[in-house]
Design a protein around this motif. Structure first.
Motif, PDB file in Angstrom:
ATOM      1  N   ASN A  97      21.988   3.110  55.752  1.00 17.13           N
ATOM      2  CA  ASN A  97      21.802   3.324  54.310  1.00 17.13           C
ATOM      3  C   ASN A  97      22.879   4.249  53.744  1.00 17.13           C
ATOM      4  OD1 ASN A  97      19.517   1.722  54.323  1.00 17.13           O
ATOM      5  ND2 ASN A  97      18.133   3.451  54.709  1.00 17.13           N
ATOM      6  N   ARG A  98      23.240   5.280  54.520  1.00 14.56           N
ATOM      7  CA  ARG A  98      24.301   6.192  54.053  1.00 14.56           C
ATOM      8  C   ARG A  98      25.643   5.484  54.024  1.00 14.56           C
ATOM      9  NH1 ARG A  98      27.914   8.024  52.422  1.00 14.56           N
ATOM     10  NH2 ARG A  98      28.792  10.136  52.462  1.00 14.56           N
ATOM     11  N   ALA A  99      25.898   4.608  54.987  1.00 15.55           N
ATOM     12  CA  ALA A  99      27.168   3.878  55.009  1.00 15.55           C
ATOM     13  C   ALA A  99      27.265   2.887  53.848  1.00 15.55           C
ATOM     14  CB  ALA A  99      27.325   3.142  56.342  1.00 15.55           C
ATOM     15  N   MET A 100      26.133   2.380  53.396  1.00 12.76           N
ATOM     16  CA  MET A 100      26.120   1.395  52.305  1.00 12.76           C
ATOM     17  C   MET A 100      26.103   2.045  50.925  1.00 12.76           C
ATOM     18  SD  MET A 100      23.301  -1.212  53.957  1.00 12.76           S
ATOM     19  CE  MET A 100      23.060  -2.043  52.394  1.00 12.76           C
ATOM     20  N   ARG A 101      26.007   3.373  50.861  1.00 14.06           N
ATOM     21  CA  ARG A 101      25.793   4.037  49.571  1.00 14.06           C
ATOM     22  C   ARG A 101      26.889   3.725  48.556  1.00 14.06           C
ATOM     23  NH1 ARG A 101      25.168  10.362  49.895  1.00 14.06           N
ATOM     24  NH2 ARG A 101      23.369   9.671  51.161  1.00 14.06           N
ATOM     25  N   MET A 102      28.147   3.920  48.947  1.00 13.66           N
ATOM     26  CA  MET A 102      29.239   3.697  48.007  1.00 13.66           C
ATOM     27  C   MET A 102      29.345   2.228  47.618  1.00 13.66           C
ATOM     28  SD  MET A 102      31.496   4.867  46.055  1.00 13.66           S
ATOM     29  CE  MET A 102      31.271   6.561  46.567  1.00 13.66           C
ATOM     30  N   LEU A 103      29.092   1.335  48.572  1.00 14.21           N
ATOM     31  CA  LEU A 103      29.139  -0.089  48.249  1.00 14.21           C
ATOM     32  C   LEU A 103      28.007  -0.490  47.310  1.00 14.21           C
ATOM     33  CD1 LEU A 103      30.157  -1.786  51.615  1.00 14.21           C
ATOM     34  CD2 LEU A 103      31.552  -1.344  49.599  1.00 14.21           C
ATOM     35  N   MET A 104      26.863   0.198  47.420  1.00 15.50           N
ATOM     36  CA  MET A 104      25.766  -0.070  46.479  1.00 15.50           C
ATOM     37  C   MET A 104      26.198   0.226  45.049  1.00 15.50           C
ATOM     38  SD  MET A 104      22.410   1.445  48.426  1.00 15.50           S
ATOM     39  CE  MET A 104      21.963   0.941  50.081  1.00 15.50           C
ATOM     40  N   VAL A 105      26.886   1.338  44.872  1.00 12.76           N
ATOM     41  CA  VAL A 105      27.374   1.693  43.533  1.00 12.76           C
ATOM     42  C   VAL A 105      28.333   0.629  43.022  1.00 12.76           C
ATOM     43  CG1 VAL A 105      28.643   3.409  42.192  1.00 12.76           C
ATOM     44  CG2 VAL A 105      27.053   4.148  43.997  1.00 12.76           C
ATOM     45  N   PHE A 106      29.236   0.193  43.897  1.00 14.37           N
ATOM     46  CA  PHE A 106      30.202  -0.833  43.490  1.00 14.37           C
ATOM     47  C   PHE A 106      29.509  -2.140  43.145  1.00 14.37           C
ATOM     48  CE2 PHE A 106      32.733  -4.514  44.836  1.00 14.37           C
ATOM     49  CZ  PHE A 106      33.776  -4.426  43.933  1.00 14.37           C
ATOM     50  N   ILE A 107      28.525  -2.555  43.958  1.00  9.71           N
ATOM     51  CA  ILE A 107      27.844  -3.827  43.721  1.00  9.71           C
ATOM     52  C   ILE A 107      27.037  -3.777  42.430  1.00  9.71           C
ATOM     53  CG2 ILE A 107      26.076  -5.391  44.600  1.00  9.71           C
ATOM     54  CD1 ILE A 107      28.746  -5.651  45.968  1.00  9.71           C
ATOM     55  N   PHE A 108      26.377  -2.648  42.149  1.00  9.48           N
ATOM     56  CA  PHE A 108      25.647  -2.524  40.893  1.00  9.48           C
ATOM     57  C   PHE A 108      26.604  -2.591  39.703  1.00  9.48           C
ATOM     58  CE2 PHE A 108      22.099  -0.870  43.443  1.00  9.48           C
ATOM     59  CZ  PHE A 108      21.029  -1.483  42.784  1.00  9.48           C
ATOM     60  N   ALA A 109      27.753  -1.957  39.815  1.00  6.24           N
ATOM     61  CA  ALA A 109      28.758  -2.052  38.747  1.00  6.24           C
ATOM     62  C   ALA A 109      29.262  -3.484  38.611  1.00  6.24           C
ATOM     63  CB  ALA A 109      29.917  -1.090  39.039  1.00  6.24           C
ATOM     64  N   LEU A 110      29.463  -4.163  39.737  1.00 10.20           N
ATOM     65  CA  LEU A 110      29.918  -5.542  39.698  1.00 10.20           C
ATOM     66  C   LEU A 110      28.880  -6.459  39.046  1.00 10.20           C
ATOM     67  CD1 LEU A 110      32.109  -7.605  40.600  1.00 10.20           C
ATOM     68  CD2 LEU A 110      30.837  -7.845  42.740  1.00 10.20           C
ATOM     69  N   SER A 111      27.597  -6.200  39.309  1.00 12.65           N
ATOM     70  CA  SER A 111      26.546  -7.016  38.694  1.00 12.65           C
ATOM     71  C   SER A 111      26.518  -6.840  37.179  1.00 12.65           C
ATOM     72  CB  SER A 111      25.189  -6.651  39.290  1.00 12.65           C
ATOM     73  OG  SER A 111      24.842  -5.312  38.977  1.00 12.65           O
ATOM     74  N   ILE A 112      26.781  -5.626  36.698  1.00 13.46           N
ATOM     75  CA  ILE A 112      26.840  -5.389  35.248  1.00 13.46           C
ATOM     76  C   ILE A 112      28.023  -6.136  34.639  1.00 13.46           C
ATOM     77  CG2 ILE A 112      27.156  -3.634  33.470  1.00 13.46           C
ATOM     78  CD1 ILE A 112      25.699  -1.667  35.320  1.00 13.46           C
ATOM     79  N   VAL A 113      29.169  -6.082  35.330  1.00 18.30           N
ATOM     80  CA  VAL A 113      30.345  -6.827  34.849  1.00 18.30           C
ATOM     81  C   VAL A 113      30.056  -8.329  34.849  1.00 18.30           C
ATOM     82  CG1 VAL A 113      32.746  -7.385  35.348  1.00 18.30           C
ATOM     83  CG2 VAL A 113      31.951  -5.030  35.597  1.00 18.30           C
ATOM     84  N   ALA A 114      29.359  -8.816  35.884  1.00 17.21           N
ATOM     85  CA  ALA A 114      29.027 -10.236  35.959  1.00 17.21           C
ATOM     86  C   ALA A 114      28.110 -10.643  34.802  1.00 17.21           C
ATOM     87  CB  ALA A 114      28.362 -10.551  37.294  1.00 17.21           C
ATOM     88  N   PHE A 115      27.183  -9.758  34.439  1.00 14.41           N
ATOM     89  CA  PHE A 115      26.293 -10.057  33.309  1.00 14.41           C
ATOM     90  C   PHE A 115      27.077 -10.205  32.007  1.00 14.41           C
ATOM     91  CE2 PHE A 115      24.105  -8.136  29.654  1.00 14.41           C
ATOM     92  CZ  PHE A 115      23.123  -9.096  29.436  1.00 14.41           C
ATOM     93  N   PHE A 116      27.960  -9.242  31.715  1.00 12.01           N
ATOM     94  CA  PHE A 116      28.748  -9.326  30.484  1.00 12.01           C
ATOM     95  C   PHE A 116      29.712 -10.507  30.531  1.00 12.01           C
ATOM     96  CE2 PHE A 116      27.423  -4.860  30.114  1.00 12.01           C
ATOM     97  CZ  PHE A 116      27.030  -4.840  28.792  1.00 12.01           C
TER      98      PHE A 116
END
Length: 495
Positions: A97-116
């Protein structure tokens, strides 16, 4: 940002960018193959082809983006596990979970960009793409005619030996076969040269022919004379023909434009359109219901005081509504003459056929309106599904890569394709069912995500607790015990 986070994010971004470019290129090639009939052999310049593919490319992002996230996640975390980098992280007290933390932030940002992107870019690109396909022939009229072969355009078959000019508008060696639908005779026109003219605002293609001949078959009323193959021939120095390109330009574009109209709207426009469609649906449904009710209401052309004889009632001019209790249960026994009975049956049969036609026609209109409304609701939900799919695919791919402990392009591709096929199949099947009103549009759009969410939760749980994908001991131990019982050797008796 710590060094470890930077390293994990950099490794993921490199893999993600490579996978996205490769998959994007593959889907672009698929699009070229899909529209090859509209692009090949029509003298399109490089800029027009580039524009065509540019408007088409945003439509494949909803397919490429989730698949890229899934494959990049499996490959990245599979490579970490295969090279024992995860083992080093765990020995240092760093969990998955700690190793995935930064990628989680990136993926959530990517999902917002995908929505727009889905809400703003794709509708505009879809609108441009549909209109470019519709107007491509009008901008380049010579594209309607391919050199060296017959081209079916409406009721004409046109063949030219050679085209020249900046836009291929100058023709040489023109042969035209014109056949009238439903008629057996044919008309053949040949000319040495021709010139194409058209306007972007018109569906008419004007063809000017120079120095040619006009042949027309003549059909005789006597079959024997038709065997002599009579025909009329005339020559001309110039002849102008107007060819309707409506059917050619459409290439089923009218149907396609209707079915894809909801993809050209953003959320605000979809919400406004859905309100209008639902309001129109309620009015249309009430109108159809009232029409059917009025048609089957009981009215007799008579006066209330004169109910006999029935034969006169059928032809009386005055119409009033009859009280229900005054209508006899059986009408035919009251009629005296056979012609009155026959006429009553004919009137009843005509009324039933007319009512049946109105009911079926109303049902068809209602179904089409429901289908249109459901299509718009599904398009609205899809704006959110695209962004959520990126998050879902990450939480499936990252734990799966850590479990299978394989990087590269081998086993990860197999798992990624299987998962994405399931996702895409459920999404497509749900869309069809939602349009046909088999399920709700919400379930049709979110069905694939609902099915795969338990898989993401299961994989994340097993990966964070160092549990394999399948515990083979739970499967093999019971089988091993059964085999041991079946083949257990008996001890030898003492002599």
């Amino acid at each position: 940002m710590k060094i470890l986070d930077r390293y994990i994010l950099t490794s993921f971004l490199k893999t993600f960018a490579s996978v996205f470019v490769i998959l994007f290129f593959i889907f672009i090639l698929q699009g070229i193959w899909l529209f090859i009939a509209e692009l090949a052999g029509k003298d399109l310049d490089f800029w027009l082809v580039t524009k065509f593919l540019t408007f088409y490319s945003p439509n494949i992002v909803p397919l490429v983006l989730p698949l890229s996230v899934l494959l990049a996640s499996i490959m990245t975390f599979g490579d970490f596990a295969e090279n024992y980098e995860f083992a080093a992280m765990k020995s240092s007290g760093i969990s998955l979970n700690r190793a995935m933390r930064m990628l989680m932030v990136f993926i959530f940002a990517l999902s917002i960009v995908a929505f727009f992107f889905a809400n703003n870019v794709i509708p505009r690109a879809q609108y441009k793409f549909i209109n470019l396909r519709k107007n491509i022939v009008q901008r380049k009229p010579a594209m309607a005619i391919v050199e060296g072969q017959f081209n079916a355009i409406g009721s004409f078959n046109i063949k030219v030996d050679k085209k020249s000019g900046a836009n291929g508008e100058k023709l040489e060696g023109v042969t035209i076969h014109k056949r009238i639908p439903g008629a057996s005779k044919a008309t053949i026109i040949r000319s040495k040269t021709g010139l194409l003219r058209s306007s972007e605002k018109s569906n008419l293609l004007q063809l000017e022919l120079f120095d040619g001949y006009y042949y027309e078959e003549i059909n005789s009323k006597k079959p024997g004379e038709n065997q002599k193959l009579p025909f009329a021939k005339s020559s001309f120095s110039k002849q102008v023909m107007n060819i309707d390109l409506t059917m050619f330009n459409s290439n089923d574009m009218d149907k396609e434009q209707v079915s894809h109209t909801n993809n050209m709207l953003n959320i605000t426009e979809l919400s406004y359109t859905i309100d209008s469609l639902q309001s129109n649906y309620k009015k249309e449904r009430k109108s159809i219901t009232d029409n059917i009710t009025n048609r089957i209401s009981i009215t007799l052309k008579t006066k209330p005081a004169t109910l006999t004889p029935i034969s006169k009632e059928l032809t009386d001019a005055e119409t009033v509504e009859v009280i229900k209790d005054s209508v006899p249960e059986e009408l035919l026994p009251i009629l005296e003459e056979n012609k009155d009975k026959k006429r009553a049956l004919e009137i009843a049969s005509n009324n039933l056929n007319s009512s049946d036609f109105v009911i079926k026609s109303g049902q068809h209109q209602i179904r089409e309106k429901i289908k249109n409304i459901n299509g718009h609701w599904h398009a609205l939900y899809q704006k959110f599904v695209i962004g959520f799919a990126c998050i879902l695919m990450f939480f499936i791919g990252a734990p799966l890569g850590a479990i299978i402990r394989k990087g590269g392009l081998g086993l990860p591709i197999v798992f990624a394709i299987l998962i994405f096929i399931i996702f895409h199949f459920i999404n497509t099947f749900g869309k069809k069912l939602a349009q046909e009103n088999g399920i709700t549009p919400f379930l049709g759009a979110w069905g694939s995500s609902i099915v795969l969410i338990p898989l993401a939760v299961l994989l994340t749980h097993r990966a964070t607790n160092d549990i394999g994908l399948i515990n083979m001991d739970n499967i093999l131990l019971p089988i091993q015990k059964v085999i041991q019982k079946l083949f257990k050797t008996q001890p030898k008796e003492k002599e």
